[in-house]
Write an enzyme that holds these catalytic residues in place. Sequence first.
Site, mmCIF file in Angstrom:
data_model
loop_
_atom_site.group_PDB
_atom_site.id
_atom_site.type_symbol
_atom_site.label_atom_id
_atom_site.label_comp_id
_atom_site.label_asym_id
_atom_site.label_seq_id
_atom_site.Cartn_x
_atom_site.Cartn_y
_atom_site.Cartn_z
ATOM 1 N N ALA A 1 0.844 -1.204 0.000
ATOM 2 C CA ALA A 1 0.000 0.000 0.000
ATOM 3 C C ALA A 1 0.871 1.243 0.000
ATOM 4 C CB ALA A 1 -0.910 -0.005 1.220
ATOM 5 N N LYS B 1 7.672 -12.138 8.795
ATOM 6 C CA LYS B 1 7.447 -10.862 8.102
ATOM 7 C C LYS B 1 8.727 -10.023 8.123
ATOM 8 C CE LYS B 1 5.283 -7.621 5.971
ATOM 9 N NZ LYS B 1 4.525 -6.509 6.481
ATOM 10 N N ASN C 1 10.874 -8.118 5.187
ATOM 11 C CA ASN C 1 11.266 -6.705 5.249
ATOM 12 C C ASN C 1 12.780 -6.516 5.232
ATOM 13 O OD1 ASN C 1 8.667 -5.779 5.308
ATOM 14 N ND2 ASN C 1 8.536 -5.692 7.528
HETATM 15 N N1 NAP Z 1 2.968 0.728 3.451
HETATM 16 C C1 NAP Z 1 2.986 -0.586 3.397
HETATM 17 O O1 NAP Z 1 2.838 -1.178 2.328
HETATM 18 C C2 NAP Z 1 3.124 -1.396 4.664
HETATM 19 C C3 NAP Z 1 2.862 -2.755 4.588
HETATM 20 C C4 NAP Z 1 2.901 -3.521 5.755
HETATM 21 C C5 NAP Z 1 3.234 -2.909 6.970
HETATM 22 N N2 NAP Z 1 3.530 -1.586 7.003
HETATM 23 C C6 NAP Z 1 3.849 -1.010 8.328
HETATM 24 O O2 NAP Z 1 2.693 -0.343 8.793
HETATM 25 C C7 NAP Z 1 3.080 0.769 9.640
HETATM 26 C C8 NAP Z 1 2.495 2.044 9.073
HETATM 27 O O3 NAP Z 1 3.139 2.269 7.810
HETATM 28 P P1 NAP Z 1 2.539 3.228 6.701
HETATM 29 O O4 NAP Z 1 3.216 2.866 5.441
HETATM 30 O O5 NAP Z 1 1.056 3.212 6.763
HETATM 31 O O6 NAP Z 1 3.070 4.637 7.221
HETATM 32 P P2 NAP Z 1 2.605 6.115 6.751
HETATM 33 O O7 NAP Z 1 1.986 6.050 5.404
HETATM 34 O O8 NAP Z 1 3.771 7.007 6.980
HETATM 35 O O9 NAP Z 1 1.469 6.469 7.791
HETATM 36 C C9 NAP Z 1 1.732 6.748 9.141
HETATM 37 C C10 NAP Z 1 0.696 7.745 9.567
HETATM 38 O O10 NAP Z 1 0.818 7.939 10.973
HETATM 39 C C11 NAP Z 1 0.455 9.273 11.221
HETATM 40 N N3 NAP Z 1 0.863 9.692 12.548
HETATM 41 C C12 NAP Z 1 2.098 9.696 13.094
HETATM 42 N N4 NAP Z 1 2.045 10.170 14.348
HETATM 43 C C13 NAP Z 1 0.757 10.474 14.593
HETATM 44 C C14 NAP Z 1 0.065 11.007 15.698
HETATM 45 N N5 NAP Z 1 0.710 11.322 16.826
HETATM 46 N N6 NAP Z 1 -1.254 11.211 15.603
HETATM 47 C C15 NAP Z 1 -1.931 10.901 14.489
HETATM 48 N N7 NAP Z 1 -1.331 10.378 13.392
HETATM 49 C C16 NAP Z 1 -0.002 10.170 13.445
HETATM 50 C C17 NAP Z 1 1.140 10.037 10.104
HETATM 51 O O11 NAP Z 1 0.544 11.292 10.000
HETATM 52 P P3 NAP Z 1 1.225 12.568 9.302
HETATM 53 O O12 NAP Z 1 0.705 12.528 7.897
HETATM 54 O O13 NAP Z 1 0.691 13.686 10.115
HETATM 55 O O14 NAP Z 1 2.710 12.395 9.378
HETATM 56 C C18 NAP Z 1 0.835 9.116 8.927
HETATM 57 O O15 NAP Z 1 -0.388 9.460 8.338
HETATM 58 C C19 NAP Z 1 4.601 0.761 9.639
HETATM 59 O O16 NAP Z 1 5.095 0.049 10.759
HETATM 60 C C20 NAP Z 1 4.959 0.029 8.344
HETATM 61 O O17 NAP Z 1 6.236 -0.558 8.380
HETATM 62 C C21 NAP Z 1 3.464 -0.805 5.890
#
Ligand code: NAP
Length: 290
Positions: free
Chosen positions: A124, A175, A179
Site C-alpha cells: 500500500a 514478516k 522486510n
Molecule cells: N505501506 C505498506 O505497504 C506497509 C505494509 C505492511 C506494513 N507496514 C507497516 O505499517 C506501519 C504504518 O506504515 P505506513 O506505510 O502506513 O506509514 P505512513 O503512510 O507514513 O502512515 C503513518 C501515519 O501515521 C500518522 N501519525 C504519526 N504520528 C501520529 C500522531 N501522533 N497522531 C496521528 N497520526 C499520526 C502520520 O501522519 P502525518 O501525515 O501527520 O505524518 C501518517 O499518516 C509501519 O510500521 C509500516 O512498516 C506498511
Amino acid sequence: MAKIAIVGVGAIGGVLAGILETSQAHALTLCTRRALYALTVDTPEGAVSVQFRNATDPAQTEPVDWILCATKTYDAVSAAKWFPALTGPETRLAVIQNGVEHRENFSGLFPPERILPVVIDVPAERRSETQILQRADAFLRVESSPPGSDFASLFAHTRAKLDLTDDFLSAAWAKLCINSAGVISALTLKPAGILRDEALGEVALGLIAECVAVGRAEGAHLDDGTGERILAGYRAGSPDSINSLLADRLSNRRTEIEARNGVIIRRGEKHGIPTPLNRMAVALFNGMAT
Ligand SMILES: NC(=O)c1ccc[n+]([C@@H]2O[C@H](COP(=O)([O-])OP(=O)(O)OC[C@H]3O[C@@H](n4cnc5c(N)ncnc54)[C@H](OP(=O)(O)O)[C@@H]3O)[C@@H](O)[C@H]2O)c1
C-alpha cells in the site's frame, strides 16, 4: 457494531479504514494531526470512499472498543497521546506495524494485557493525504486468543484475510525476514523489481539468512527455504511496488530502519550471532541519510 478509532491514517491506516468501510458495520473515527475531509482507497476491486468522523484533537474523541494504531514504529509515544481519551475499561489496542517489537514499543503507554500485536501483509502507498493505493488484498495475522478472535470479527464480511495463529512470534519474524531484504530497494532507490537482479538477489538471500538465524535464536520457527521463497515472492510480485522504507526515503521522512534491520543487529548481538550484511545495510542507509 464496534466503535473503532484509527490512529495513523497513512498507507496502512487508510487501507484498514477502506476495508472496514466495506463491512458497513462499524463507527469509524480517524485520528489525524491535520483535518481530513475525505479518504478514498483505490483497491483492486475499485475505489472505496470511507465514511468517517475526523478528530484532530484527543478532546474531540470518546472511548472506543478498539484503537487501531498504524503509525510508524517510532511514533508510538506521540500516537499514545490519543489513548487516554479513546480508552475505556474494555478498550483494546491493536498495534499494526512492521517489526517484532509491537509490545515493547507501547510498553508503559497502554495496559499490556489489552495490547494485540498485528502483522499485516499488503502493498500500500499513500498517494496523498486523501488517497491511498492498495495494490492487493490484505492479510492480517494475530495471536489465537479471545482478543485475536474479537479483532478478526471486526473484519467479517470484508475481503481481508485474517489468520489466527498459535505462534505469533514466528509470524512476526517471518514478516521481518521479508522486510529485511526491502532495504535493498531503499538503498538503491528502486522499487521491488530491483531484486530480479542476480547479484542483488544474492545479497537479499544473505540479509534474510541473518534474520532467520536471529529469529530462530529468539524462538521463531523459520524453515531453511525461507530466503528462497521470499526472493521468489519479490520476483513474482509487481516490479513497481514501493516498500515503506523506500517511500519514506524518497519523501525525506524519518524511516523505520531501526525496526526493520537495526533490530536484527541488536537481537543478534544479544545471542552472539553475527549480522554483517544487515550491519552494512544499516550503516550505508544511515550514511546516505546524513
Ligand atoms: N505501506 C505498506 O505497504 C506497509 C505494509 C505492511 C506494513 N507496514 C507497516 O505499517 C506501519 C504504518 O506504515 P505506513 O506505510 O502506513 O506509514 P505512513 O503512510 O507514513 O502512515 C503513518 C501515519 O501515521 C500518522 N501519525 C504519526 N504520528 C501520529 C500522531 N501522533 N497522531 C496521528 N497520526 C499520526 C502520520 O501522519 P502525518 O501525515 O501527520 O505524518 C501518517 O499518516 C509501519 O510500521 C509500516 O512498516 C506498511
